[in-house]
Design an enzyme around this catalytic site. Structure first.
Site, short mmCIF file in Angstrom:
data_model
loop_
_atom_site.label_atom_id
_atom_site.label_comp_id
_atom_site.label_asym_id
_atom_site.label_seq_id
_atom_site.Cartn_x
_atom_site.Cartn_y
_atom_site.Cartn_z
N TYR A 73 -3.41 1.40 6.21
CA TYR A 73 -2.48 1.95 7.19
C TYR A 73 -1.01 1.86 6.78
CZ TYR A 73 -6.73 1.93 10.05
OH TYR A 73 -8.01 2.11 10.51
N HIS A 102 -11.18 -5.22 8.57
CA HIS A 102 -11.92 -4.98 7.34
C HIS A 102 -13.08 -4.01 7.53
CE1 HIS A 102 -9.76 -8.66 6.32
NE2 HIS A 102 -10.10 -8.51 5.06
N GLU A 128 0.81 -1.22 0.00
CA GLU A 128 0.00 0.00 0.00
C GLU A 128 0.84 1.27 0.00
OE1 GLU A 128 -0.42 -2.57 2.06
OE2 GLU A 128 -2.22 -3.48 1.20
#
Lengths: 387, 371
Positions: free
Chosen positions: B123, B164, B95
């Site tokens: 994150y 989630h 990410e």
């Protein structure tokens, strides 16, 4: 599906184990750092890397001397309180100069906080570069105009931006190579790994140059990694790695030049590790006596990048007394530019706090700007009535 | 010997050797026939992406599983097939890498739209978001703009396992430089995503997962025309009155809006008229619309799924009390998630703001002097 690993092998072609081994060997760095001019100023031939011609080396040496002067002058200006902080690249100037001069106009440079000399060598106005360290704004130059990213103070984050610029250039069909700098400490960061992996998977024209100066503030390289070398990390991503004497300007120009040429030709990314040494403290706020001895530092004095190149160019008769005088004058001129520029106090505009958070100020920021403006105008009127 | 270069990553196949200049300007396949009728929130987002990519060849979509799969929620369904792997592609599973690459691409003329697969999976990208996405325009005095849209399927209510279902809006809203949007209707899903992609600043676009399957009867072609003709009022920075009322104001955004609407409908049966404000744009925040409503009704409850402590809901309460103190007949209250980690599927209904909890809180708004 198969992707290219930069070897230009046709997708889907099976590989024999011999080819596999040779493809892997091609990604490994040389056994010792590539060196073309030794610390005594003597050329050491290398069959993979040609020695740049005398004129190119002289032009780069000129920048090397100016770069050293920038470091020394900036340090002095910090001591005089004219600048908040200066992370010096004293001893690493060959890396700084080579990183800038191997790039063409349309290429991008991604520097760290220690790479002020590289940014100035690239042609950015020195006073604009020192804005960050003088403390009047975060970045004083226009990255898009110069194709030099902002100097990164977080570690390794800029490597991903470099990959993004290169990927965009590729999508847009531009002839752009990106050279991204980082230090040995930054190789421990997750973003270093993600940047190299993305660069390899997307096969983008990026050259990663690690200036391994042996210290991340106080922590020595042996506490960052036990890899055989930082350049060895390249093969894990499927890209070639190379290591080079980071104090040998000629070798740096040759190794980086080859990597840039390869990237420009569509050959993908390269990882280059330059072995150098941080001769001075991390910044003026650091106390290196707590973690390394002066003896260790002094071992690097004979390996200085300036002295060996000067000897080599004098022996080659490309550099003479007149040349040295001319280069010294240019260095002094740069020093004077820094002194003059930093001896005037910068004018800061408090309104700027609010001007660049969003393209259009939110109502909340307008309120806060009004509040500050009101405070300042009350201060000013009370100063006017108080004798 | 096994060929170690065999991988299942899509973009590398075309990009390394493909025609570079053609990637952004190559022929596109024709758009599918428009859906006129019931449209899901997910389909509206998908249409917004496709229409934005059709309108502007610098719009590029990437993330994890967004290519052949079309995203785990199918929001990018069909985009790779239609626009090619240069315009909608899978990245390695990283990410921070996705976000950092988006920064660089935006520096070089691309309008990246990235998908963070789930709220809590965003994150790892946090440093890139707060230190670079949010700050780059400021650091460079506006010389470098970053028109990036960070799409995040967010919040709970779908029976998801841990990591989630987070409501992460406060982290982003607290970071100066980020525009933070949370649509609650199918119409807004389309229009606000189009606006976000055209916006000059980075946008965190929070897509309430539980609303992905909600439907409205819409003509997507008409929405497209309305957006592209710029005849509609912008949504960024503007809240809307989702239901008019007179007795108290419910302030909600994203997944909490339908809950607030249901509470208002139930309250009406009991003879109490509640106004519902759909915030839509958390940053910039529309003080004006919220305060106009509260000044009219004199009472307010702010509803959000995120834990209430130090939250967006807390900020909204503070803003109302700072601005509407003399119009208030009761302290402004909150109905939020408890200050606990997001619970397991079998426990989430205890945690989430419910119609009953909202109505109970409305009942406590000091309708009469208390003993």
């Amino acid at each position: 599906m198969t992707i290219s690993t930069g070897t230009n092998r046709a997708p889907g072609t099976a590989r024999t184990s011999d080819q596999q081994e040779s493809a892997e060997a091609a990604m490994l760095p040389s056994a010792t750092p590539v060196q073309l001019v030794d610390p005594n100023g003597v050329h050491t031939p290398n069959e993979s890397y040609p020695l740049p011609d005398g004129e190119s080396l002289l032009a780069a040496y000129h920048k090397l001397v100016v770069g050293r002067r920038i470091n020394d002058q900036a340090n002095a200006l910090v001591r005089q309180g004219r600048m908040a902080v200066y992370p010096s690249s004293h001893g690493q100037e060959a890396c700084q100069v080579a990183a800038a001069v191997v790039l063409d106009h349309q290429d991008w440079l991604f520097p760290t906080y220690r790479d002020t000399v590289a940014v100035i060598t690239r042609g950015v106005d020195p006073m604009e570069v020192l804005t960050l360290l003088r403390g009047d704004w975060h970045s004083g130059y226009d990255p898009l105009e110069h194709k030099v990213a902002t100097q990164a103070t977080p570690l390794a984050t800029q490597l991903l931006h470099a990959v993004g610029v290169a990927h965009a250039a590729k999508l847009r069909g531009e002839d752009t190579v990106v050279l991204a700098l980082c230090g040995d400490g930054a190789t421990s960061e997750g973003d270093f790994h993600e940047a190299l992996n993305f660069a390899a998977v997307f096969h983008v024209p990026v050259v990663f140059l690690i200036q391994n100066n042996e210290y991340a503030i106080s922590v020595p390289l042996k506490s960052q990694t036990v890899a055989p070398s930082l350049a060895h990390k390249a093969i894990g991503y499927g890209m070639p790695g190379e290591r080079v004497d980071g104090n040998d300007l000629a070798a740096l120009l040759s190794v980086l030049g080859k990597a840039v040429t390869r990237a420009r030709a569509g050959g993908g990314p390269t990882l280059v590790e330059a072995h150098t040494y941080r001769m001075q403290a991390h910044t003026n706020a650091d106390d290196p006596s707590r973690y390394r001895s002066q003896d260790d530092v002094e071992k690097w004095i004979p390996k200085d990048p300036l002295s060996r190149m000067r000897t080599y160019l004098r022996d080659l008769a490309v550099l003479d007394d007149d040349g040295e005088t001319r280069i010294a004058a240019a260095a002094e001129e740069m020093a004077a530019t820094l002194r003059d520029g930093l001896n005037t106090d910068p004018v800061v505009n408090p309104e700027d706090l609010f001007n660049y958070v969003f393209t259009e100020k939110t109502s909340q920021l307008r309120e806060q700007a009004d509040l500050l403006r009101g405070e300042l105008s009350r201060e000013q009127s009370s100063e006017e009535v108080t004798p | 010997m096994t060929d170690t270069t065999e991988r299942v990553i899509d973009p590398g196949t075309e990009l390394p050797d493909g025609p570079p200049a053609g990637v952004l300007n190559g022929p596109e396949r024709a758009a599918e026939a428009r859906t006129v009728g019931p449209v899901t929130f997910a389909k509206a987002l998908n249409a917004a992406l496709a229409d934005a990519m059709e309108a502007d060849s610098s719009v590029v979509m990437f993330g994890e599983d967004v290519g052949a799969l079309g995203g785990v929620f199918r929001i990018t369904d069909g985009l790779t097939a239609r626009f090619g792997t240069g315009r909608c592609f899978d990245t390695p599973l990283a990410e921070a890498g996705i976000m950092g690459m988006a920064v660089g691409m935006a520096m070089n003329g691309i309008r990246p739209v990235v998908e963070m697969q789930f709220d809590a999976f965003a994150y790892p990208a946090f440093e890139q978001v707060v230190s670079h996405v949010a700050k780059m325009p400021n650091r460079t005095k506006g010389k470098v703009k970053l028109p990036i849209v960070i799409r995040i399927p967010y919040a709970g209510g779908i029976g998801g396992v841990e990591h989630h279902c987070d409501s992460s809006e406060s982290y982003y809203a607290h970071t100066p430089g980020l525009t933070v949007l949370a649509p609650a209707t199918v119409r807004d899903a389309y229009t606000m995503l189009r606006e976000a992609i055209s916006y000059p600043d980075p946008v965190v676009f929070l897509e309430p997962k539980k609303l992905y399957w909600s439907k409205e009867v819409l003509d997507l072609a008409e929405l497209k025309e309305t957006f592209e003709a710029s005849t509609a009022a912008p949504s960024i920075g503007r809240a809307v009155v989702a239901r008019a009322g007179t007795d108290a104001t419910l302030v909600a955004y994203g997944p909490s809006v339908p809950t607030a609407m249901a509470a208002a409908a139930a309250a009406a049966e009991e003879g109490r008229s509640l106004e519902v404000i759909d915030v839509r744009s958390i940053v910039p925040f529309d003080d004006e619309t919220v305060c106009a409503s509260v000044r009219k009704t004199g009472r307010a409850v702010v509803i959000a799924e995120a834990p209430g402590f130090a939250s967006v809901a807390a900020e909204i309460v503070a803003r109302i009390q700072e601005r509407c103190f003399h119009s208030l007949a009761a302290p402004v209250r909150r109905v939020t998630g408890f200050d606990v980690p997001y619970p397991s599927p079998k426990l989430e209904h205890f945690f989430l703001p419910s119609v009953d909890r909202i109505l109970d809180t409305v009942d406590e708004l000091q309708w009469e002097d208390q003993a």
